[in-house]
Design a protein around this motif. Structure first.
Motif, PDB file in Angstrom:
ATOM      1  N   PHE A  52       0.981  -1.005  -0.452  1.00  0.00           N
ATOM      2  CA  PHE A  52       0.137   0.333   0.026  1.00  0.00           C
ATOM      3  C   PHE A  52       1.173   1.255   0.150  1.00  0.00           C
ATOM      4  CE2 PHE A  52      -2.184   3.297   2.596  1.00  0.00           C
ATOM      5  CZ  PHE A  52      -3.558   3.021   1.213  1.00  0.00           C
ATOM      6  N   TYR A  53       1.815   1.128   0.550  1.00  0.00           N
ATOM      7  CA  TYR A  53       2.822   2.536   0.770  1.00  0.00           C
ATOM      8  C   TYR A  53       3.765   2.876  -0.175  1.00  0.00           C
ATOM      9  CZ  TYR A  53       0.572   4.115   5.130  1.00  0.00           C
ATOM     10  OH  TYR A  53      -0.093   4.091   6.043  1.00  0.00           O
ATOM     11  N   ARG A  54       4.151   1.613  -1.137  1.00  0.00           N
ATOM     12  CA  ARG A  54       4.849   1.597  -2.300  1.00  0.00           C
ATOM     13  C   ARG A  54       4.934   2.882  -2.766  1.00  0.00           C
ATOM     14  NH1 ARG A  54       4.997  -3.274  -3.301  1.00  0.00           N
ATOM     15  NH2 ARG A  54       6.798  -3.885  -1.754  1.00  0.00           N
ATOM     16  N   ASN A  55       3.551   2.785  -3.536  1.00  0.00           N
ATOM     17  CA  ASN A  55       2.950   4.446  -4.476  1.00  0.00           C
ATOM     18  C   ASN A  55       1.925   4.645  -4.059  1.00  0.00           C
ATOM     19  OD1 ASN A  55       0.928   2.087  -4.874  1.00  0.00           O
ATOM     20  ND2 ASN A  55       1.968   1.728  -6.529  1.00  0.00           N
ATOM     21  N   TYR A  56       1.559   5.142  -2.496  1.00  0.00           N
ATOM     22  CA  TYR A  56       0.568   5.746  -1.949  1.00  0.00           C
ATOM     23  C   TYR A  56       1.632   7.416  -1.771  1.00  0.00           C
ATOM     24  CZ  TYR A  56      -1.911   7.686   1.653  1.00  0.00           C
ATOM     25  OH  TYR A  56      -3.206   9.188   2.355  1.00  0.00           O
ATOM     26  N   ASP A  57       0.482   8.124  -2.329  1.00  0.00           N
ATOM     27  CA  ASP A  57       0.427  10.080  -2.506  1.00  0.00           C
ATOM     28  C   ASP A  57      -0.145  10.468  -1.543  1.00  0.00           C
ATOM     29  OD1 ASP A  57       1.609  12.236  -3.490  1.00  0.00           O
ATOM     30  OD2 ASP A  57       0.010  12.249  -5.719  1.00  0.00           O
ATOM     31  N   SER A  58       0.310  11.215  -0.634  1.00  0.00           N
ATOM     32  CA  SER A  58      -0.704  11.453   0.465  1.00  0.00           C
ATOM     33  C   SER A  58      -1.243  12.958  -0.142  1.00  0.00           C
ATOM     34  CB  SER A  58       0.537  11.817   2.242  1.00  0.00           C
ATOM     35  OG  SER A  58       0.956  12.554   1.206  1.00  0.00           O
ATOM     36  N   MET A  59      -0.423  13.832  -0.784  1.00  0.00           N
ATOM     37  CA  MET A  59      -1.112  14.597  -0.936  1.00  0.00           C
ATOM     38  C   MET A  59      -2.265  14.749  -2.342  1.00  0.00           C
ATOM     39  SD  MET A  59       0.745  16.963   0.149  1.00  0.00           S
ATOM     40  CE  MET A  59      -0.517  18.827  -0.584  1.00  0.00           C
ATOM     41  N   LYS A  60      -2.054  13.013  -2.854  1.00  0.00           N
ATOM     42  CA  LYS A  60      -3.101  13.108  -3.711  1.00  0.00           C
ATOM     43  C   LYS A  60      -3.963  12.268  -3.155  1.00  0.00           C
ATOM     44  CE  LYS A  60      -4.060   9.432  -7.406  1.00  0.00           C
ATOM     45  NZ  LYS A  60      -3.686   8.582  -7.607  1.00  0.00           N
ATOM     46  N   ASP A  61      -4.178  11.730  -2.407  1.00  0.00           N
ATOM     47  CA  ASP A  61      -5.238  11.378  -1.204  1.00  0.00           C
ATOM     48  C   ASP A  61      -5.878  12.550  -0.560  1.00  0.00           C
ATOM     49  OD1 ASP A  61      -6.072   9.285  -0.274  1.00  0.00           O
ATOM     50  OD2 ASP A  61      -5.818   9.106   2.041  1.00  0.00           O
ATOM     51  N   PHE A  62      -4.871  13.485   0.104  1.00  0.00           N
ATOM     52  CA  PHE A  62      -5.620  14.933   0.329  1.00  0.00           C
ATOM     53  C   PHE A  62      -6.450  15.314   0.191  1.00  0.00           C
ATOM     54  CE2 PHE A  62      -4.773  19.370   1.587  1.00  0.00           C
ATOM     55  CZ  PHE A  62      -5.490  19.264   2.743  1.00  0.00           C
ATOM     56  N   ARG A  66     -10.448  16.678   0.620  1.00  0.00           N
ATOM     57  CA  ARG A  66     -10.743  18.052   0.562  1.00  0.00           C
ATOM     58  C   ARG A  66     -12.289  18.281  -0.644  1.00  0.00           C
ATOM     59  NH1 ARG A  66      -9.190  22.344  -2.238  1.00  0.00           N
ATOM     60  NH2 ARG A  66      -8.371  21.778  -3.071  1.00  0.00           N
ATOM     61  N   ARG A  67     -11.246  18.303  -2.406  1.00  0.00           N
ATOM     62  CA  ARG A  67     -12.639  18.016  -2.914  1.00  0.00           C
ATOM     63  C   ARG A  67     -14.655  17.697  -2.425  1.00  0.00           C
ATOM     64  NH1 ARG A  67     -10.352  16.100  -6.659  1.00  0.00           N
ATOM     65  NH2 ARG A  67      -8.048  15.536  -6.528  1.00  0.00           N
ATOM     66  N   ALA A  68     -14.011  15.911  -1.904  1.00  0.00           N
ATOM     67  CA  ALA A  68     -15.107  15.545  -0.597  1.00  0.00           C
ATOM     68  C   ALA A  68     -15.814  16.106   0.057  1.00  0.00           C
ATOM     69  CB  ALA A  68     -14.825  14.356  -0.424  1.00  0.00           C
ATOM     70  N   GLY A  69     -14.733  17.502   0.707  1.00  0.00           N
ATOM     71  CA  GLY A  69     -16.028  18.399   1.907  1.00  0.00           C
ATOM     72  C   GLY A  69     -15.743  17.239   2.708  1.00  0.00           C
ATOM     73  N   ILE A  70     -14.671  16.656   3.451  1.00  0.00           N
ATOM     74  CA  ILE A  70     -14.707  16.138   4.515  1.00  0.00           C
ATOM     75  C   ILE A  70     -13.746  17.285   5.304  1.00  0.00           C
ATOM     76  CG2 ILE A  70     -13.090  14.230   5.689  1.00  0.00           C
ATOM     77  CD1 ILE A  70     -13.641  12.369   3.641  1.00  0.00           C
ATOM     78  N   PHE A  71     -12.793  18.104   5.433  1.00  0.00           N
ATOM     79  CA  PHE A  71     -12.214  18.894   5.946  1.00  0.00           C
ATOM     80  C   PHE A  71     -13.519  20.280   5.914  1.00  0.00           C
ATOM     81  CE2 PHE A  71      -9.155  16.359   4.412  1.00  0.00           C
ATOM     82  CZ  PHE A  71      -7.933  15.871   5.460  1.00  0.00           C
ATOM     83  N   GLN A  72     -13.262  20.079   7.491  1.00  0.00           N
ATOM     84  CA  GLN A  72     -14.638  21.961   7.453  1.00  0.00           C
ATOM     85  C   GLN A  72     -13.519  23.356   7.658  1.00  0.00           C
ATOM     86  OE1 GLN A  72     -16.745  21.098  11.164  1.00  0.00           O
ATOM     87  NE2 GLN A  72     -17.579  19.735  10.631  1.00  0.00           N
ATOM     88  N   SER A  73     -12.078  22.869   7.963  1.00  0.00           N
ATOM     89  CA  SER A  73     -11.460  23.825   7.999  1.00  0.00           C
ATOM     90  C   SER A  73     -10.361  24.282   7.056  1.00  0.00           C
ATOM     91  CB  SER A  73     -10.215  23.961   9.157  1.00  0.00           C
ATOM     92  OG  SER A  73      -9.191  22.731   8.772  1.00  0.00           O
ATOM     93  N   VAL A  74     -10.722  23.121   6.109  1.00  0.00           N
ATOM     94  CA  VAL A  74      -9.616  23.714   4.546  1.00  0.00           C
ATOM     95  C   VAL A  74     -10.828  24.088   3.260  1.00  0.00           C
ATOM     96  CG1 VAL A  74      -7.586  22.169   2.730  1.00  0.00           C
ATOM     97  CG2 VAL A  74      -8.073  22.404   5.561  1.00  0.00           C
TER      98      VAL A  74
END
Length: 75
Positions: A52-62, A66-74
């Motif tokens: 999983f972490y071999r090709n995991y991109d944390s910024m892409k996941d973030f 963010r586009r899905a509206g999970i974060f309220q402060s961003v």
């Protein structure tokens, strides 16, 4: 009528003899269970995390979260 005499049961050292047998058996079973857990659960789990972490991109996941509206402060 022939009557046979019964042999006397072994009383001296009986506990030590039975404990020796059961301790060896318990040790063998414990080693078997530990080996099964290691190769049946722990190793596949470590491999899954590594894959999983071999090709995991944390910024892409973030960005997706963010586009899905999970974060309220961003925005």
């Amino acid at each position: 009528m022939a009557s046979g005499t019964l042999a006397k049961p072994q009383m001296r050292g009986l506990l030590a003899k039975r404990l020796r047998f059961h301790i060896v058996g318990a040790f063998t079973v414990a080693l078997g269970v530990a080996a099964l857990y290691k190769f049946g659960v722990a190793e596949p789990r470590k491999k899954a995390y590594a894959d999983f972490y071999r090709n995991y991109d944390s910024m892409k996941d973030f960005e997706e979260m963010r586009r899905a509206g999970i974060f309220q402060s961003v925005k």
